[in-house]
Design a protein around this motif. Structure first.
Motif, mmCIF file in Angstrom:
data_model
loop_
_atom_site.group_PDB
_atom_site.id
_atom_site.type_symbol
_atom_site.label_atom_id
_atom_site.label_comp_id
_atom_site.label_asym_id
_atom_site.label_seq_id
_atom_site.Cartn_x
_atom_site.Cartn_y
_atom_site.Cartn_z
ATOM 1 N N CYS A 83 0.840 -1.191 0.000
ATOM 2 C CA CYS A 83 0.000 0.000 0.000
ATOM 3 C C CYS A 83 0.877 1.244 0.000
ATOM 4 N N CYS A 123 -2.312 5.886 5.406
ATOM 5 C CA CYS A 123 -3.270 6.417 6.385
ATOM 6 C C CYS A 123 -2.511 6.565 7.711
ATOM 7 N N PHE A 154 -2.957 6.035 10.739
ATOM 8 C CA PHE A 154 -3.075 5.057 11.829
ATOM 9 C C PHE A 154 -2.490 3.697 11.477
ATOM 10 N N VAL A 158 0.231 -1.086 7.561
ATOM 11 C CA VAL A 158 0.352 -1.930 6.357
ATOM 12 C C VAL A 158 1.417 -1.449 5.353
ATOM 13 N N PRO A 159 1.521 -0.117 5.071
ATOM 14 C CA PRO A 159 2.545 0.301 4.113
ATOM 15 C C PRO A 159 3.980 -0.076 4.569
ATOM 16 N N GLN A 214 -4.485 -5.480 -0.313
ATOM 17 C CA GLN A 214 -4.739 -4.438 0.690
ATOM 18 C C GLN A 214 -5.421 -3.240 0.050
ATOM 19 N N ASN A 215 -5.200 -3.085 -1.256
ATOM 20 C CA ASN A 215 -5.856 -2.051 -2.058
ATOM 21 C C ASN A 215 -6.223 -2.697 -3.376
ATOM 22 N N HIS A 269 -10.396 0.591 -1.743
ATOM 23 C CA HIS A 269 -10.253 1.934 -1.173
ATOM 24 C C HIS A 269 -11.119 2.895 -1.985
ATOM 25 N N ARG A 274 -6.948 10.068 4.817
ATOM 26 C CA ARG A 274 -7.672 9.162 3.925
ATOM 27 C C ARG A 274 -7.798 9.718 2.501
HETATM 28 FE FE1 SF4 Z 1 -3.764 0.944 5.679
HETATM 29 FE FE2 SF4 Z 1 -5.696 0.619 3.902
HETATM 30 FE FE3 SF4 Z 1 -4.843 3.042 4.556
HETATM 31 FE FE4 SF4 Z 1 -3.299 1.445 3.116
HETATM 32 S S1 SF4 Z 1 -5.271 2.325 2.501
HETATM 33 S S2 SF4 Z 1 -2.645 2.698 4.810
HETATM 34 S S3 SF4 Z 1 -3.804 -0.523 4.003
HETATM 35 S S4 SF4 Z 1 -5.907 1.572 5.899
#
Ligand code: SF4
Ligand code: SAH
Ligand code: F3S
Length: 433
Positions: A153, A157, A159, A162-163, A197-198, A236, A275
Motif C-alpha cells: 500500500c 493512512c 493510523f 500496512v505500508p 490491501q488495495n 479503497h 484518507r
Molecule cells: Fe492501511 Fe488501507 Fe490506509 Fe493502506 S489504505 S494505509 S492498508 S488503511
C-alpha cells in the motif's frame, strides 16, 4: 526416517490466510505433512498480524506457550512469519531467543532454504513478484479460494502499519493470475476471492504489455467456465473507478457485494487519518454503484476513538451509517501503532472509546438483523462451502455473502443451489433445499 510435520497458525487478514496456504504448499511439496497439534510439529509457523496492539500481544503470548513445548522437544524449529516479523524482525529474536527464523510477507518463499541454513535466518526483503514466481499453488479446500493479486500500500493512512509491513504497492501480471485461477478451477474450486490491501488499485500487465485494471482481470476470470463466482477485497474509495462500478452491472459472475472501508463519517477525522476522500465522495460511490446494481450489499470498516474524535464526530459516523445502511461492517477501537504518524496522539479515554464502539456495533447489528429479515421466505442462490458442526449440516454463502446453513441427507458440498430462506438472525440465515 520418521514423518516431518508442520503446524501453521494464521493471524489477521485474508492475505495472511493466502500466505499460510502457500507456506503449507511449499512444505507439502518438500514431503512434510500438516498437523493441527503443535506439540508434535517439527516446524511451527506463526503467520502474524501487526495491525493492532492486541494482535501483536497474542503472538508473543503464543510464542511463550510454544517455547515450553519446544524445550521438551529438541527437534522443533519455530518460525515467525507475517507482518510482526516484518515490523519487529530483530527484536523478536532478541526478545524470544527460542524463535529460530523470522521471515516477512514478501520473502517467505525462501523459508525452505532458510531452514537448510542456505539463507540467513532473518529475511525482511520486499522482493515483490519474485515471491509469486517461487511459490507452489494447490487449492486448499473445495469451493472457495483466496487469491492475492495485489500487495502492499502507498496510501499511508496515519493510523496504519500496512505500508510498512507489506511494503510498496505492486500488482501481479494478468497471465500469472489466470494460470493460478485455472489450477484452482481444475481442482473443483467454484469461487475465487481476489485479494489485495488495495485490491481496486490493481494495475497488472497483460501479455501485450498493457496495464490492465481490476474490471479487465475479472472479465478474463469470468471466461473460465468452472468459476461460478468472483469476489474481491479490500477496496479503497479513491480507487473506485467507473470501470469497476460498471463491472458490477456487466460481469455475470461478480457477486453483488462491496467491502469499502471508510473508517469515519466525519470529514475532520478523515482528514487527520490522511484518507484523502470525504464522506461525500463515499456517498457518491454508493449512489453510482446502486444505480447499476440496486441490490448491492455494502460493507465497511470503522475506527472509533481516533485522536481528537469528538462526540460530534462520532455522531456524524452514526448518521453516516444510518444513511448508507450496511449489511455487515467491522469496527475497532483505535490502537496507536509504532512508526505511524498518529502514534503519539492517542488521547481519547478508553471508557469513551468502548462506549462509542458499543453504540456503533449495536446500530450495525440492528441494520444486519433488519437486512437479513427481508430475505425470509424468499429463494436465494447459495454456494455450499463446508460441513457444519452438527451431523448432516451444510454451510454456504448467498450472493450477498450472508452465511446460510441447512440440514440435508444429500451431500451439498461445492454445489450452487437455489434454496428457500426459513429463518434469519443478525449473523446468519437458515434455509431449505
Ligand atoms: Fe492501511 Fe488501507 Fe490506509 Fe493502506 S489504505 S494505509 S492498508 S488503511
Ligand atoms: N486496506 C484496507 C484495510 C487494512 S486494515 C483499507 O484501506 O481499508 C483493516 C482494518 O483495520 C482497517 O480498515 C481499519 O479499520 C482497521 N485498522 C487499521 N489500523 C488500525 C489501528 N491502528 N487501530 C484500529 N484499527 C485499525
Ligand atoms: Fe495484519 Fe498484515 Fe493483514 S498487519 S491485517 S496481517 S496485512
Amino acid at each position: 526416517m520418521s514423518e516431518k510435520l508442520i503446524y501453521i497458525k494464521s493471524y489477521g487478514c485474508q492475505m495472511n490466510v493466502y500466505d499460510s496456504n502457500r507456506i503449507k504448499d511449499l512444505f507439502l511439496d518438500k514431503g512434510y505433512k500438516i498437523t493441527t497439534d503443535v506439540s508434535e510439529a517439527n516446524l511451527t509457523v506463526l503467520n502474524t498480524c501487526h495491525i493492532r496492539e492486541k494482535a501483536v500481544e497474542k503472538v508473543y503470548s503464543d510464542i511463550g506457550r510454544i517455547k515450553k513445548i519446544k524445550n521438551n522437544k529438541k527437534d522443533m524449529k519455530l518460525i515467525v512469519a507475517g507482518c510482526v516479523a516484518q515490523a519487529e524482525g530483530n527484536e523478536i529474536k532478541k526478545r524470544s531467543p527460542d524463535v529460530d527464523f523470522v521471515v516477512g510477507p514478501q520473502s517467505y518463499h525462501k523459508l525452505p532454504d532458510m531452514i537448510k541454513n542456505i539463507e540467513p535466518s532473518i529475511n525482511s526483503e520486499f522482493l515483490q513478484n519474485e515471491k509469486f514466481k517461487n511459490l507452489v499453488y494447490n487449492a486448499s479446500h473445495g469451493s472457495s479460494e483466496f487469491l492475492s493479486i495485489q500487495e502492499g500500500c502507498d496510501k499511508f493512512c496515519s493510523f496504519c502499519v500496512v505500508p510498512y509491513t507489506r511494503g510498496p504497492e505492486f500488482s501481479r501480471p494478468i497471465d500469472e493470475i489466470i494460470e493460478e485461477t485455472k489450477k484452482y478451477a481444475a481442482n473443483g474450486v467454484k469461487e475465487i476471492i481476489l485479494l489485495g490491501q488495495n485490491v481496486n488499485a490493481y494495475h497488472g500487465t497483460s501479455q501485450d504489455g498493457k496495464s490492465r485494471d481490476l474490471s479487465y482481470l475479472m472479465s478474463k476470470i469470468e471466461e473460465i467456465e468452472e468459476v461460478k463466482r468472483i469476489r474481491y477485497m479490500t477496496s479503497h474509495p479513491l480507487d473506485m473507478k467507473d470501470s469497476l462500478i460498471k463491472a458490477h452491472a456487466d460481469n455475470t459472475k461478480l457477486m453483488p457485494f462491496l467491502h469499502l472501508p471508510i473508517q469515519s463519517g466525519s470529514n475532520k477525522v478523515l482528514k487527520k487519518m490522511n484518507r484523502k476522500h470525504t464522506v461525500d465522495d463515499y456517498l457518491k460511490i454508493v449512489d453510482k454503484i446502486r444505480n447499476v446494481r440496486p441490490d448491492i450489499a455494502m460493507s465497511s470498516d470503522f475506527i472509533v476513538g481516533f485522536p481528537n474524535e469528538t462526540d460530534k464526530d462520532f455522531e456524524d459516523t452514526m448518521r453516516f451509517i444510518q444513511k448508507v445502511k450496511f449489511v455487515i461492517a467491522y469496527s475497532f477501537i483505535y490502537s496507536p501503532r509504532p512508526g505511524t504518524p498518529a502514534q503519539h496522539k492517542d488521547n481519547i479515554e478508553i471508557l469513551v472509546k468502548k462506549a462509542r464502539l458499543t453504540a456503533l456495533q449495536s446500530l450495525l447489528n440492528e441494520q444486519q438483523y433488519e437486512y437479513n429479515k427481508t430475505f425470509l421466505n424468499t429463494t436465494m442462490e447459495v454456494l455450499f462451502e463446508k460441513v457444519g458442526r452438527h451431523e448432516n449440516q451444510f454451510v454456504g454463502r448467498t450472493i450477498y455473502n450472508q452465511s446460510t446453513f441447512t440440514n440435508s441427507k444429500q451431500k451439498l458440498l461445492n454445489q450452487v443451489l437455489n434454496v428457500k430462506i426459513t429463518n434469519s438472525t443478525n449473523y446468519s440465515l437458515e434455509c431449505q433445499i
